[in-house]
Design a protein around this motif. Structure first.
Motif, PDB file in Angstrom:
ATOM      1  N   PHE A 123       0.907  -1.043   0.025  1.00 22.54           N
ATOM      2  CA  PHE A 123       0.004  -0.022   0.144  1.00 22.54           C
ATOM      3  C   PHE A 123       0.901   1.419   0.034  1.00 22.54           C
ATOM      4  O   PHE A 123       0.651   2.278  -0.699  1.00 22.54           O
ATOM      5  CB  PHE A 123      -1.075   0.069   1.147  1.00 22.54           C
ATOM      6  CG  PHE A 123      -2.382  -0.710   0.853  1.00 22.54           C
ATOM      7  CD1 PHE A 123      -3.366  -0.010  -0.179  1.00 22.54           C
ATOM      8  CD2 PHE A 123      -2.667  -1.609   1.508  1.00 22.54           C
ATOM      9  CE1 PHE A 123      -4.339  -0.748  -0.370  1.00 22.54           C
ATOM     10  CE2 PHE A 123      -4.156  -2.438   1.371  1.00 22.54           C
ATOM     11  CZ  PHE A 123      -4.752  -1.714   0.365  1.00 22.54           C
ATOM     12  N   TRP A 151     -11.052  -6.506   3.569  1.00 24.40           N
ATOM     13  CA  TRP A 151     -11.014  -5.055   3.466  1.00 24.40           C
ATOM     14  C   TRP A 151      -9.938  -4.495   2.374  1.00 24.40           C
ATOM     15  O   TRP A 151     -10.285  -3.210   2.036  1.00 24.40           O
ATOM     16  CB  TRP A 151     -10.386  -4.561   4.855  1.00 24.40           C
ATOM     17  CG  TRP A 151      -9.143  -5.071   5.322  1.00 24.40           C
ATOM     18  CD1 TRP A 151      -8.802  -6.121   5.852  1.00 24.40           C
ATOM     19  CD2 TRP A 151      -7.898  -4.278   4.966  1.00 24.40           C
ATOM     20  NE1 TRP A 151      -7.420  -6.166   6.037  1.00 24.40           N
ATOM     21  CE2 TRP A 151      -7.076  -5.185   5.529  1.00 24.40           C
ATOM     22  CE3 TRP A 151      -7.781  -3.046   4.280  1.00 24.40           C
ATOM     23  CZ2 TRP A 151      -5.387  -4.542   5.401  1.00 24.40           C
ATOM     24  CZ3 TRP A 151      -6.382  -2.773   4.143  1.00 24.40           C
ATOM     25  CH2 TRP A 151      -5.331  -3.468   4.789  1.00 24.40           C
ATOM     26  N   GLU A 155     -10.453  -0.949  -0.271  1.00 20.77           N
ATOM     27  CA  GLU A 155      -9.501   0.029  -0.357  1.00 20.77           C
ATOM     28  C   GLU A 155      -8.671   0.102  -1.631  1.00 20.77           C
ATOM     29  O   GLU A 155      -8.302   1.347  -2.081  1.00 20.77           O
ATOM     30  CB  GLU A 155      -8.542  -0.278   0.559  1.00 20.77           C
ATOM     31  CG  GLU A 155      -8.999   0.005   2.129  1.00 20.77           C
ATOM     32  CD  GLU A 155      -9.720   1.324   2.347  1.00 20.77           C
ATOM     33  OE1 GLU A 155      -8.973   2.344   1.983  1.00 20.77           O
ATOM     34  OE2 GLU A 155     -10.539   1.364   3.154  1.00 20.77           O
ATOM     35  N   ILE A 158     -10.734   1.790  -4.319  1.00 18.62           N
ATOM     36  CA  ILE A 158     -10.596   3.272  -4.177  1.00 18.62           C
ATOM     37  C   ILE A 158      -9.478   3.948  -4.600  1.00 18.62           C
ATOM     38  O   ILE A 158      -9.507   5.330  -5.444  1.00 18.62           O
ATOM     39  CB  ILE A 158     -11.072   3.747  -2.678  1.00 18.62           C
ATOM     40  CG1 ILE A 158     -12.328   3.422  -1.956  1.00 18.62           C
ATOM     41  CG2 ILE A 158     -10.753   5.392  -2.293  1.00 18.62           C
ATOM     42  CD1 ILE A 158     -12.690   3.265  -0.750  1.00 18.62           C
TER      43      ILE A 158
END
Length: 184
Positions: A123, A151, A155, A158
């Motif tokens: 990330f 999850w 993410e 997005i």
């Protein structure tokens, strides 16, 4: 006193054939592997990025050699700052994650902490200013991880949707491929 591996790394350059020859030296002499991994995570070492290049090629052939080094490898991902070091390590992470979830007799076994370190690094590289190859490896790694952590896909979706218009054609191609898989 300079080690044999350091001497070899001094002569490595960016040419693929040259990197492959150095990786072959390590593959033929596994005793060099511990030092190679150590140099990869020593950013002050002038051969740090070269060691990362070699580790990538060695990992294609003997990924399992990383198993005893995984705690060190994963916990030190955050020390890497040089793009020339990060890109090959991002590829190695992708190989590790794919192997971990393959679940065969030669698979890599990552601890939950190892997986969290890989998620965090991927990330970080995705949202920070690194070159597109590193981002592409990170996107693909996070996609695989998102199949096991519910999850991650939202993410990732997005970030990819928000950043899509601001990146190169190569980034867009990988983002489009992964977004399509997420949305199925």
């Amino acid at each position: 006193m300079v080690s044999d591996l350091q001497t070899k790394l001094n002569y490595v350059n960016a040419y693929r054939e040259n990197r492959l020859m150095a990786a072959q030296d390590v593959l033929e002499n596994q005793s060099l592997f511990d030092e190679l991994v150590s140099i990869c995570f020593s950013p002050s070492d002038k051969n740090n990025h070269k060691a990362c290049w070699i580790l990538e090629f060695v990992s294609y052939e003997e990924l399992i050699w990383l198993q005893p080094h995984l705690d060190f490898f994963c916990s030190n991902l955050k020390v890497l700052k040089d793009e020339s070091s990060i890109r090959p390590i991002a590829k190695v992470i992708q190989l590790l994650i794919k192997s971990h979830y393959r679940k065969n007799e030669n698979c890599i076994l990552l601890s939950e902490e190892n997986l969290q370190d890989c998620i965090e690094a991927s990330f970080d590289w995705l949202i920070n200013d690194v070159k597109v190859a590193t981002k592409a490896y990170s996107i693909r790694t996070l996609y695989v991880l998102g199949n096991h952590y519910n999850w991650i896909h939202p993410e990732l979706q997005i970030i990819l949707t928000k950043d899509y218009a601001h990146h190169s054609a190569a980034y867009k191609a990988v983002a489009k491929e992964v977004l399509k898989k997420i949305n199925i």
